[in-house]
Design a protein around this motif. Sequence first.
Motif, short mmCIF file in Angstrom:
data_model
loop_
_atom_site.label_atom_id
_atom_site.label_comp_id
_atom_site.label_asym_id
_atom_site.label_seq_id
_atom_site.Cartn_x
_atom_site.Cartn_y
_atom_site.Cartn_z
N UNK A 87 -9.37 8.27 8.66
CA UNK A 87 -9.27 8.14 10.11
C UNK A 87 -8.00 7.37 10.47
N UNK A 88 -7.27 7.86 11.47
CA UNK A 88 -6.00 7.24 11.83
C UNK A 88 -6.19 5.80 12.30
N UNK A 89 -7.28 5.54 13.01
CA UNK A 89 -7.51 4.17 13.48
C UNK A 89 -7.75 3.23 12.32
N UNK A 90 -8.47 3.69 11.30
CA UNK A 90 -8.71 2.87 10.12
C UNK A 90 -7.40 2.59 9.40
N UNK A 91 -6.54 3.60 9.28
CA UNK A 91 -5.24 3.43 8.63
C UNK A 91 -4.39 2.42 9.40
N UNK A 92 -4.35 2.57 10.73
CA UNK A 92 -3.53 1.67 11.54
C UNK A 92 -4.08 0.24 11.49
N UNK A 93 -5.40 0.08 11.52
CA UNK A 93 -5.97 -1.27 11.42
C UNK A 93 -5.64 -1.91 10.07
N UNK A 94 -5.56 -1.09 9.02
CA UNK A 94 -5.19 -1.63 7.71
C UNK A 94 -3.75 -2.09 7.70
N UNK A 95 -2.86 -1.31 8.29
CA UNK A 95 -1.45 -1.71 8.38
C UNK A 95 -1.32 -2.98 9.22
N UNK A 96 -2.06 -3.06 10.31
CA UNK A 96 -2.00 -4.25 11.17
C UNK A 96 -2.57 -5.48 10.46
N UNK A 97 -3.56 -5.28 9.61
CA UNK A 97 -4.10 -6.41 8.83
C UNK A 97 -3.02 -6.99 7.92
N UNK A 137 -0.22 -11.20 6.63
CA UNK A 137 0.84 -11.44 5.65
C UNK A 137 0.42 -11.20 4.22
N UNK A 138 -0.75 -10.60 3.99
CA UNK A 138 -1.22 -10.40 2.63
C UNK A 138 -0.48 -9.25 1.95
N UNK A 139 -0.61 -9.17 0.63
CA UNK A 139 -0.04 -8.05 -0.11
C UNK A 139 -0.87 -6.80 0.17
N UNK A 140 -0.24 -5.63 0.04
CA UNK A 140 -0.95 -4.38 0.29
C UNK A 140 -2.19 -4.26 -0.57
N UNK A 141 -2.10 -4.67 -1.81
CA UNK A 141 -3.22 -4.50 -2.75
C UNK A 141 -4.38 -5.43 -2.43
N UNK A 142 -4.20 -6.37 -1.50
CA UNK A 142 -5.24 -7.35 -1.21
C UNK A 142 -5.95 -7.10 0.12
N UNK A 143 -5.82 -5.92 0.68
CA UNK A 143 -6.54 -5.63 1.93
C UNK A 143 -8.04 -5.54 1.63
N UNK A 144 -8.89 -5.93 2.57
CA UNK A 144 -10.34 -5.89 2.35
C UNK A 144 -10.85 -4.48 2.05
N UNK A 145 -11.98 -4.41 1.38
CA UNK A 145 -12.51 -3.12 0.94
C UNK A 145 -13.09 -2.30 2.08
N UNK A 146 -13.37 -2.91 3.23
CA UNK A 146 -13.92 -2.13 4.34
C UNK A 146 -12.82 -1.50 5.19
N UNK A 147 -11.56 -1.70 4.81
CA UNK A 147 -10.46 -1.00 5.45
C UNK A 147 -10.06 0.20 4.60
N UNK A 148 -9.01 0.89 4.99
CA UNK A 148 -8.56 2.04 4.20
C UNK A 148 -8.03 1.56 2.84
N UNK A 149 -8.10 2.39 1.81
CA UNK A 149 -7.50 2.02 0.53
C UNK A 149 -6.03 1.65 0.72
N UNK A 150 -5.58 0.62 0.03
CA UNK A 150 -4.24 0.10 0.27
C UNK A 150 -3.18 1.16 0.03
N UNK A 151 -3.38 2.00 -1.00
CA UNK A 151 -2.35 2.98 -1.32
C UNK A 151 -2.25 4.06 -0.24
#
Length: 295
Positions: free
Chosen positions: A41-51, A56-70
Amino acid sequence: MCECLDREAYPSSLTDAQWAVVEPLLPVRDPRRGGRPLTYDRRLVLDTILYVLVSGCAWRQVPHDLAPWDAAYRWFRAWSADGTWDRVHDQLRDRLRAREGRTVQPSAAVLDSQSARSAEGGEAIGYDAGKRVRGRKRHLLVDTGGLLLRAVVHSASVQDRAGARQVLTGIHALFPLLALVWVDGGYVNVVDAGLVGWARRAEDLEIVAVARNADRRGFQVLPRRWVVERTFGWLTRCRRLARDYERKTSHAEAMIKVAMIRLMAARLAGEDRQPHGAIETEAARRLAKDLDRDQ
């Protein structure tokens, strides 16, 4: 709670009203896969980028309830390459200027740079001897309300006047009514007036330096110049922009655009994200004073 997602929203996430502003501007198909619908979902992807941007976290450290970091990074990179961030940003800026009763095309702007330390390697890393910073410079051209017109990220070793040429080259084609640019004294050398003459010849621009008061020491709030300083303040409240973590300058420029998209979407939704304190109160007073002077 987000109405469209079965999860609790993070402070960095878009609200439903903000998503309604941004959603029509984002691509709905994957151009790399024959135009198939996006996997996530585009909103999920955008919320992950905004997180990543806000925390300021690394891409690999985004929470699991967001989109996969890759997946989120892949779409951040794809939308940087195909100009999606640029298109969304410019449309939101034009809408916001129109809603504030201003013409879409600005006639005056403010230019300045900010040196940012690099936390990673990558392209265009240099040393700013004046600020004693190893990293990159962010050169911003903003309108008189602080909205971004153009952002260029280059090596910190590039002198301000050379960086200003990168920002202003071709600006007249993008903003035909732009005629005046305020800068600080470092851009205009009494001995070498090359930038002023070049801007007049090449882009039909008048460069005006806002001089500091030589009798005062320390930080000074300068007329017009404070507008771009406030924009830098908006950006660095996003921790990803407190340093330069990107390996490519195009990605560093895209992160600046994403931060401004978040801010403008909030304003258009009537949910201003700007902090309100003594600094913001003084900035609002000075902006009102400048607008009264212009009328």
